[in-house]
Motif scaffolding. Sequence first.
Motif, PDB file in Angstrom:
ATOM      1  N   GLY A   1       0.811  -1.203   0.000  1.00 32.56           N
ATOM      2  CA  GLY A   1       0.000   0.000   0.000  1.00 32.56           C
ATOM      3  C   GLY A   1       0.846   1.255   0.000  1.00 32.56           C
ATOM      4  N   GLU A   2       1.913   1.250   0.799  1.00 29.77           N
ATOM      5  CA  GLU A   2       2.809   2.402   0.858  1.00 29.77           C
ATOM      6  C   GLU A   2       3.505   2.611  -0.483  1.00 29.77           C
ATOM      7  N   LEU A   3       3.817   1.540  -1.160  1.00 29.32           N
ATOM      8  CA  LEU A   3       4.457   1.631  -2.465  1.00 29.32           C
ATOM      9  C   LEU A   3       3.498   2.156  -3.530  1.00 29.32           C
ATOM     10  N   GLY A   4       2.209   2.027  -3.283  1.00 27.17           N
ATOM     11  CA  GLY A   4       1.216   2.523  -4.233  1.00 27.17           C
ATOM     12  C   GLY A   4       0.616   1.467  -5.132  1.00 27.17           C
TER      13      GLY A   4
ATOM     14  N   ALA B   1      -9.757   0.471  -4.223  1.00 27.87           N
ATOM     15  CA  ALA B   1      -9.075   1.718  -3.877  1.00 27.87           C
ATOM     16  C   ALA B   1      -9.900   2.907  -4.344  1.00 27.87           C
ATOM     17  N   GLY B   2     -10.083   3.869  -3.461  1.00 31.05           N
ATOM     18  CA  GLY B   2     -10.895   5.025  -3.793  1.00 31.05           C
ATOM     19  C   GLY B   2     -12.361   4.828  -3.460  1.00 31.05           C
ATOM     20  N   VAL B   3     -12.755   3.589  -3.164  1.00 30.61           N
ATOM     21  CA  VAL B   3     -14.143   3.279  -2.807  1.00 30.61           C
ATOM     22  C   VAL B   3     -14.240   2.860  -1.349  1.00 30.61           C
ATOM     23  N   VAL B   4     -13.328   1.983  -0.929  1.00 29.00           N
ATOM     24  CA  VAL B   4     -13.298   1.493   0.443  1.00 29.00           C
ATOM     25  C   VAL B   4     -12.192   2.204   1.209  1.00 29.00           C
ATOM     26  N   PRO B   5     -12.504   2.873   2.307  1.00 28.03           N
ATOM     27  CA  PRO B   5     -11.469   3.542   3.096  1.00 28.03           C
ATOM     28  C   PRO B   5     -10.379   2.560   3.542  1.00 28.03           C
ATOM     29  N   GLY B   6      -9.140   2.940   3.344  1.00 30.45           N
ATOM     30  CA  GLY B   6      -8.025   2.106   3.756  1.00 30.45           C
ATOM     31  C   GLY B   6      -7.530   1.137   2.716  1.00 30.45           C
ATOM     32  N   ALA B   7      -8.304   0.907   1.656  1.00 29.96           N
ATOM     33  CA  ALA B   7      -7.876  -0.042   0.620  1.00 29.96           C
ATOM     34  C   ALA B   7      -6.668   0.491  -0.133  1.00 29.96           C
ATOM     35  N   ALA B   8      -6.679   1.758  -0.484  1.00 31.90           N
ATOM     36  CA  ALA B   8      -5.601   2.340  -1.281  1.00 31.90           C
ATOM     37  C   ALA B   8      -4.263   2.312  -0.553  1.00 31.90           C
ATOM     38  N   THR B   9      -4.298   2.434   0.763  1.00 30.80           N
ATOM     39  CA  THR B   9      -3.055   2.488   1.545  1.00 30.80           C
ATOM     40  C   THR B   9      -2.628   1.142   2.097  1.00 30.80           C
TER      41      THR B   9
ATOM     42  N   GLU C   1      -4.250  -0.487   4.366  1.00 32.42           N
ATOM     43  CA  GLU C   1      -4.724  -0.655   5.742  1.00 32.42           C
ATOM     44  C   GLU C   1      -5.896  -1.619   5.812  1.00 32.42           C
ATOM     45  N   ALA C   2      -6.603  -1.786   4.697  1.00 38.04           N
ATOM     46  CA  ALA C   2      -7.764  -2.681   4.663  1.00 38.04           C
ATOM     47  C   ALA C   2      -7.565  -3.760   3.614  1.00 38.04           C
ATOM     48  N   VAL C   3      -7.946  -4.964   3.957  1.00 34.12           N
ATOM     49  CA  VAL C   3      -7.965  -6.093   3.022  1.00 34.12           C
ATOM     50  C   VAL C   3      -9.403  -6.259   2.554  1.00 34.12           C
ATOM     51  N   VAL C   4      -9.605  -6.230   1.247  1.00 33.80           N
ATOM     52  CA  VAL C   4     -10.961  -6.237   0.692  1.00 33.80           C
ATOM     53  C   VAL C   4     -11.186  -7.511  -0.121  1.00 33.80           C
TER      54      VAL C   4
ATOM     55  N   PHE D   1      -1.955  -0.518  -4.631  1.00 38.24           N
ATOM     56  CA  PHE D   1      -3.415  -0.512  -4.678  1.00 38.24           C
ATOM     57  C   PHE D   1      -3.973   0.809  -5.216  1.00 38.24           C
ATOM     58  N   SER D   2      -3.234   1.898  -5.035  1.00 43.66           N
ATOM     59  CA  SER D   2      -3.708   3.215  -5.480  1.00 43.66           C
ATOM     60  C   SER D   2      -3.114   3.608  -6.830  1.00 43.66           C
ATOM     61  N   LEU D   3      -2.507   2.667  -7.494  1.00 41.95           N
ATOM     62  CA  LEU D   3      -1.744   2.938  -8.712  1.00 41.95           C
ATOM     63  C   LEU D   3      -2.541   3.698  -9.758  1.00 41.95           C
ATOM     64  N   ARG D   4      -3.798   3.324  -9.962  1.00 38.69           N
ATOM     65  CA  ARG D   4      -4.595   3.921 -11.041  1.00 38.69           C
ATOM     66  C   ARG D   4      -5.508   5.044 -10.556  1.00 38.69           C
ATOM     67  N   LEU D   5      -5.447   5.382  -9.273  1.00 42.34           N
ATOM     68  CA  LEU D   5      -6.217   6.511  -8.782  1.00 42.34           C
ATOM     69  C   LEU D   5      -5.607   7.820  -9.281  1.00 42.34           C
ATOM     70  N   PRO D   6      -6.421   8.824  -9.554  1.00 43.06           N
ATOM     71  CA  PRO D   6      -5.874  10.127  -9.953  1.00 43.06           C
ATOM     72  C   PRO D   6      -4.996  10.709  -8.851  1.00 43.06           C
ATOM     73  N   GLU D   7      -4.035  11.519  -9.238  1.00 41.40           N
ATOM     74  CA  GLU D   7      -3.142  12.132  -8.257  1.00 41.40           C
ATOM     75  C   GLU D   7      -3.916  12.994  -7.272  1.00 41.40           C
ATOM     76  N   ALA D   8      -4.992  13.609  -7.739  1.00 46.63           N
ATOM     77  CA  ALA D   8      -5.802  14.454  -6.857  1.00 46.63           C
ATOM     78  C   ALA D   8      -6.450  13.652  -5.733  1.00 46.63           C
ATOM     79  N   GLU D   9      -6.577  12.343  -5.927  1.00 45.90           N
ATOM     80  CA  GLU D   9      -7.180  11.476  -4.912  1.00 45.90           C
ATOM     81  C   GLU D   9      -6.121  10.679  -4.157  1.00 45.90           C
ATOM     82  N   GLY D  10      -4.866  11.064  -4.311  1.00 46.19           N
ATOM     83  CA  GLY D  10      -3.793  10.401  -3.590  1.00 46.19           C
ATOM     84  C   GLY D  10      -3.155   9.236  -4.307  1.00 46.19           C
ATOM     85  N   GLY D  11      -3.525   9.024  -5.567  1.00 43.93           N
ATOM     86  CA  GLY D  11      -2.955   7.928  -6.338  1.00 43.93           C
ATOM     87  C   GLY D  11      -1.792   8.366  -7.196  1.00 43.93           C
TER      88      GLY D  11
END
Length: 300
Positions: free
Chosen positions: A57-60, A103-111, A113-116, A62-72
């Motif tokens: 998650g820290e490496l990115g 990622a971007g839908v479930v809090p903690g998934a992108a980072t 912190e959450a296993v979905v 899960f958030s790889l395809r999120l827009p930069e404005a959303e922390g991806g």
Amino acid sequence: MRFQLIDEQQALRAAVRDVVGRFLSAGPSWLVAARGGAAKGHSPAPLVDRGLWSALGELGVFSLRLPEAEGGAGLGLPEAVLVFEELGWALVPGPLVATHLAAGVVPGAATGEAVVAAADGSLVEWLDEADVVMPGAEGAVAMRSVDPLTPVHRVPAPARVEPVAVLLTAAEQLGTAGRVCGLAVQHARTREQFGQPIGAFQAVKHLCAQSLVRVEVARAAVYAAAVTGDAVDIAAARLLADEAAVRGARDCLQVHGGMGFTWESEVHLHLKRAWVRARRGGGGTESEELLAADLAGSAS
């Protein structure tokens, strides 16, 4: 179509392999759990390595395809495919695809912190280990999994599978195919029989060569599908990747002989994981029917 990775893509792939490699070198907890369960004569309790999950998650990842404005990172499918190929290569367990898509839908998934967990076709993987379960997994029934590191549940009503999920599964299968091809070649070079490496025998040479051909054909298809994003291209890539992973792992096991079934070897785990992934939605008959429909439409 000629593919040449740019420097940023090569750096991303190297970073993922480095992070995963550090956990592997320390002795992956999931492999230790598998060995412990086998020694006691039963399947081990599945284990998501939360430390590795957080590192991904820290490496990115899960958030790889999120827009930069959303922390991806604001990257696309080609980069995601490279990442998931590495994760498949390393046999990383857990609902990687489901968490990435959440990622971007479930809090903690992108980072991390959450296993979905989510229904993928008629199956849900890692249901009991998940912090969040997406809609569609209601009424899931536990099944005995051929892979001791991938618990599965069957859902009564198969869920629709997103093309991205199909493609990322193909990328994981491609990683497995590449890994088992390398393991087979390495063993063929070092294992000796009758005073020479077994790789000198024609039958073993053929197994290794055929495995390499399947890997390279699947890689071209998966990378091309990542560029086009076309559902038909993704279906073709999935079929080729499933075949490369399953047949490659079977041939690798053949090269290793009996020792490939032991808990000191990872070969049989790659085969079992490839079997389970091949049962996910979007593979097999589903992809074949999509390709057939496209061909029939083109012919008319």
